[in-house]
Enzyme design. Structure first.
Site, mmCIF file in Angstrom:
data_model
loop_
_atom_site.group_PDB
_atom_site.id
_atom_site.type_symbol
_atom_site.label_atom_id
_atom_site.label_comp_id
_atom_site.label_asym_id
_atom_site.label_seq_id
_atom_site.Cartn_x
_atom_site.Cartn_y
_atom_site.Cartn_z
ATOM 1 N N SER A 238 -23.235 30.851 -4.430
ATOM 2 C CA SER A 238 -21.889 30.349 -4.168
ATOM 3 C C SER A 238 -21.203 30.120 -5.499
ATOM 4 O O SER A 238 -21.779 30.347 -6.560
ATOM 5 C CB SER A 238 -21.952 29.046 -3.374
ATOM 6 O OG SER A 238 -22.367 28.008 -4.233
ATOM 7 N N LYS A 239 -19.991 29.655 -5.390
ATOM 8 C CA LYS A 239 -19.145 29.515 -6.570
ATOM 9 C C LYS A 239 -19.819 28.693 -7.680
ATOM 10 O O LYS A 239 -19.672 28.991 -8.859
ATOM 11 C CB LYS A 239 -17.833 28.845 -6.149
ATOM 12 C CG LYS A 239 -16.779 29.007 -7.184
ATOM 13 C CD LYS A 239 -15.471 29.430 -6.648
ATOM 14 C CE LYS A 239 -14.723 30.046 -7.825
ATOM 15 N NZ LYS A 239 -13.565 30.729 -7.476
ATOM 16 N N ARG A 240 -20.555 27.692 -7.283
ATOM 17 C CA ARG A 240 -21.132 26.837 -8.332
ATOM 18 C C ARG A 240 -22.217 27.545 -9.138
ATOM 19 O O ARG A 240 -22.658 27.071 -10.162
ATOM 20 C CB ARG A 240 -21.583 25.502 -7.762
ATOM 21 C CG ARG A 240 -22.801 25.553 -6.936
ATOM 22 C CD ARG A 240 -22.887 24.378 -5.973
ATOM 23 N NE ARG A 240 -23.623 24.799 -4.817
ATOM 24 C CZ ARG A 240 -24.941 24.903 -4.792
ATOM 25 N NH1 ARG A 240 -25.647 24.566 -5.841
ATOM 26 N NH2 ARG A 240 -25.554 25.341 -3.728
ATOM 27 N N HIS A 241 -22.661 28.732 -8.675
ATOM 28 C CA HIS A 241 -23.639 29.493 -9.462
ATOM 29 C C HIS A 241 -22.968 30.437 -10.458
ATOM 30 O O HIS A 241 -23.625 31.246 -11.085
ATOM 31 C CB HIS A 241 -24.536 30.318 -8.534
ATOM 32 C CG HIS A 241 -25.359 29.484 -7.615
ATOM 33 N ND1 HIS A 241 -25.160 29.461 -6.259
ATOM 34 C CD2 HIS A 241 -26.368 28.628 -7.868
ATOM 35 C CE1 HIS A 241 -26.027 28.630 -5.716
ATOM 36 N NE2 HIS A 241 -26.761 28.112 -6.659
ATOM 37 N N GLY A 242 -21.672 30.365 -10.558
ATOM 38 C CA GLY A 242 -20.963 31.286 -11.447
ATOM 39 C C GLY A 242 -19.886 31.968 -10.626
ATOM 40 O O GLY A 242 -19.668 31.613 -9.470
#
Ligand code: GLU
Length: 469
Positions: A238-242
């Site tokens: 998801s977004k928090r992984h990049g």
């Protein structure tokens, strides 16, 4: 041998994300490897969530990754007549029927089935009623009541589904729009798709699709469901992984060939080889070596691989890739030879094109002043004024500033001043680049050329003198 025909059918409800790009890549590679065909199909039947911006973003990403298609793009929204014909075929053959049960009724049936310990299912009330078309009617597929449906998955092996768990699913809604499982099958049949590689989030749909193939008397394609891509913490990417959007990696300075190399390795392997050119991937790709476990997206690994790809790419090929980044920084990179020289000194030391553009800053400044403050304090000391002035004289006397020729000039300065190279190199570097970190000093001098080098040395001498005054 039958021509391999693969497809990539994104739904344009957002940008192309990492998992989607990997699916596209696997299908593209498999088609290219087998001299087959790769079809692009836009699955835009969900008119509420589909947008033109997403369609454009998908094309943009496919173009950046250089995943070219041989057929399409097809748009499902333009194929409703065809879907109508196939619905009629199933109605005519008795494999589908109209159903007028209300949503509440169907919900009650599902709850009852669950209460009785089964799967939530429509109970088949309209199955044998012989209803004809009406405003509120949906069309349901007549699923077999017994037996099993086996998905022969080239990645996961055989997956057996009990037909008793499958209800008569809707293939056309009451507003006349056909559903996903149905249109996918019609498209895959009519486009001659014989290999379907997709994310394993679709594996539950496959038995439904197989039943439709059988009812339409069409041969089944080869199915392969690829495990998901996870973040480093093993949760769904998801977004928090990049960045999620593939083109964000272009903007961060990754090369498309590095990116596809990384995507390919995220779920496929060839021994323990990590670095692949595009051509090698095409030659070596196969379905057999797609792994059974989820790939873990690791930005550091991608970055390391990108550095390897930058290093392996010739200066000539890098130039057009780097130019947009140089332009964005406002560099005047019109001189091709100068640009080639600049890239030549940076391309073994840049992990991304953004890093390369940052590293090239000093080449494109008219004046490297103001110097990095700490560097100037440490290296542009009063006793260096004379050293830098002397070096300017020696370099000025040379016809060309090739690395080899410069050595003589440095040697003369060192001898005359009784200083080792180590004492001279950093002050010269600060004078020429404004900082203490740069490519090798001889390379920098050669690329900058005499006029810039002399002007910068002179400016440094002035700086030292004015600071001492
Ligand atoms: N449109 C589907 C998706 O974007 C793909 C379906 C398929 O590969 O069959 O997930």
């Amino acid at each position: 041998m039958e021509t391999i025909v693969t497809r990539f059918p994104p739904s344009p409800t957002g940008y192309l994300h990492v998992g989607g790009a990997r699916t596209a890549l696997f299908n593209w590679l498999y088609a290219r490897k087998n001299n087959g065909k790769f079809v692009l199909r836009i699955e835009d039947t969900d008119t509420v969530r589909s947008t033109q911006a997403s369609v454009d973003a998908i094309f943009d990403a496919m173009n950046w990754l250089e995943l070219d298609w041989d057929e399409g793009p097809y748009f499902q929204s333009q194929r409703f007549d065809l879907y109508g014909e196939y619905l009629q075929k199933l109605l005519d053959s008795g494999d589908a029927y109209y159903c007028t049960c209300t949503q509440e009724e169907v919900e009650a049936m599902r709850q009852k089935a669950t209460a009785e310990g089964g799967k939530p299912k429509y109970n088949g009330r309209c199955r044998e009623r012989g209803l004809s078309r009406s405003d509120n009617a949906v069309i349901r597929f007549k699923s077999p009541l017994f037996g099993t449906t086996v998905v022969e998955d080239v990645i996961k092996g055989n997956i057996v589904f009990q037909n008793t768990e499958q209800d008569d699913f809707v293939i056309c809604r009451s507003d006349g729009t056909p559903t996903y499982n149905f249109v996918v099958v019609v498209d895959d049949i009519t486009m001659g798709i014989n290999t379907v590689i997709r994310g394993d989030d679709h594996v539950m749909n496959t038995p439904k699709q197989i039943l439709l193939y059988k009812a339409l008397k069409s041969p089944l394609p080869v199915f392969g469901h690829v495990p998901m891509v996870l973040g480093k913490d093993k949760s769904r990417l998801s977004k928090r992984h990049g960045a999620m959007s593939v083109t964000a990696y272009r903007d961060m300075g990754y090369l498309p060939d590095a990116f596809i190399n990384y995507l390919a390795r995220l779920g496929w392997s060839h021994g323990d080889q990590e670095f692949f050119t595009r051509q090698e991937l095409v030659e070596k790709f196969n379905l057999k070596n797609i792994g059974k476990s989820a790939g873990v997206f690791d930005l550091d690994k991608l970055t390391a691989l990108n550095a390897d790809h930058i290093r392996a790419t010739s200066v000539r090929q890098l130039a057009p890739r780097v130019l947009p980044f140089f332009r964005e920084k406002g560099y005047d990179a019109a001189d091709d030879d100068y640009l080639a020289g600049v890239i030549g000194t940076l391309h073994t030391r840049s992990k991304t094109l953004v890093e390369m553009a940052d590293g090239a800053h000093f080449y494109y400044r008219d004046d490297v002043r103001p110097y990095d403050e700490k560097a100037a304090r440490k290296f542009l000391k009063p006793e260096m004024a004379w050293v830098l002035a002397l070096l300017a004289v020696q370099l000025d006397a040379l016809d060309d500033l090739a690395e080899k020729t410069q050595e003589g000039a440095f040697k003369k300065v060192m001898d005359e001043m009784g200083l080792g190279f180590g004492k001279i190199a950093q002050p010269v570097r600060v004078a020429l680049t404004g900082t203490t970190v740069s490519p090798g000093i001889f390379e920098v001098i050669e690329v900058l050329g005499k006029a810039r080098v002399l002007a910068r040395l002179k400016a440094a001498v002035e700086f030292i003198e004015s600071a001492g005054a």
